[in-house]
Design an enzyme around this catalytic site. Structure first.
Site, mmCIF file in Angstrom:
data_model
loop_
_atom_site.group_PDB
_atom_site.id
_atom_site.type_symbol
_atom_site.label_atom_id
_atom_site.label_comp_id
_atom_site.label_asym_id
_atom_site.label_seq_id
_atom_site.Cartn_x
_atom_site.Cartn_y
_atom_site.Cartn_z
ATOM 1 C CE1 TYR A 23 58.706 -25.419 -25.436
ATOM 2 C CE2 TYR A 23 59.878 -24.683 -27.710
ATOM 3 C CZ TYR A 23 59.258 -24.526 -26.197
ATOM 4 O OH TYR A 23 59.278 -23.255 -25.625
ATOM 5 N NE ARG A 37 49.898 -27.448 -30.244
ATOM 6 C CZ ARG A 37 49.042 -26.944 -30.740
ATOM 7 N NH1 ARG A 37 48.328 -27.346 -31.697
ATOM 8 N NH2 ARG A 37 48.718 -25.554 -30.764
ATOM 9 C CG ASN A 46 58.681 -24.541 -14.362
ATOM 10 O OD1 ASN A 46 58.842 -25.146 -13.298
ATOM 11 N ND2 ASN A 46 59.943 -24.158 -14.922
ATOM 12 C CB CYS A 54 61.012 -23.631 -18.985
ATOM 13 S SG CYS A 54 60.699 -22.271 -17.809
ATOM 14 C CG HIS A 55 66.330 -20.105 -19.705
ATOM 15 N ND1 HIS A 55 66.035 -20.389 -18.397
ATOM 16 C CD2 HIS A 55 67.716 -19.954 -19.867
ATOM 17 C CE1 HIS A 55 67.353 -20.573 -18.052
ATOM 18 N NE2 HIS A 55 68.270 -20.407 -18.791
ATOM 19 C CB SER A 60 62.484 -28.168 -34.074
ATOM 20 O OG SER A 60 61.566 -27.907 -34.927
ATOM 21 C CD GLU A 81 71.771 -20.392 -19.438
ATOM 22 O OE1 GLU A 81 71.587 -21.256 -20.423
ATOM 23 O OE2 GLU A 81 71.423 -20.672 -18.433
#
Length: 100
Positions: A23, A37, A46, A54-55, A60, A81
């Site tokens: 993020y 945020r 989204n 977005c997955h 961090s 993936e």
DNA sequence: CGGCTGGCGTCGT
DNA sequence: TACGACGCCAGCC
């Protein structure tokens, strides 16, 4: 959709399959040094969950973070993936993260 | 314009 | 490692 959201989605689309971003990184990529945020809000709103991966956005510290459809789904998609997730955390974090 | 809210981040305990 | 407390900032009252 605002300019900011548009930029965020464009950046996110540059993240290759099998890699993830955070993020914070995404926020900086669109000009927001501390807008982590905000990224979350945008992901949540989204409008194109199919074309917007977005997955591939995680926290961090290597943890998965939240997901509109649930963390379980997010975790599964990531492992599909080729990203190994264990106890809600990315394994080879340093190798899996993608930096713009 | 002010106050609140979050799919977060960082630091201190 | 795990919480709690703050900070941050666009968007929605």
């Amino acid at each position: 959709m605002s300019k900011l959201e548009h930029r965020v989605y464009q950046k996110l689309l540059k993240v290759p399959k099998g890699k993830v971003t955070t993020y914070g990184e995404l926020a900086k990529a669109v000009g927001l040094e501390n807008g982590q945020r905000v990224i979350g809000q945008i992901m949540n709103k989204n409008p194109f969950p199919v074309i917007i991966p977005c997955h591939r956005v995680v926290k961090s510290d290597g943890k998965i973070g939240g997901y509109y459809y649930g963390e379980k789904v997010k975790t599964k998609m990531l492992s599909d993936e080729g990203i190994s997730v264990k106890n809600g955390k990315i394994q080879d974090w340093k190798e899996t993260i993608f930096r713009f």
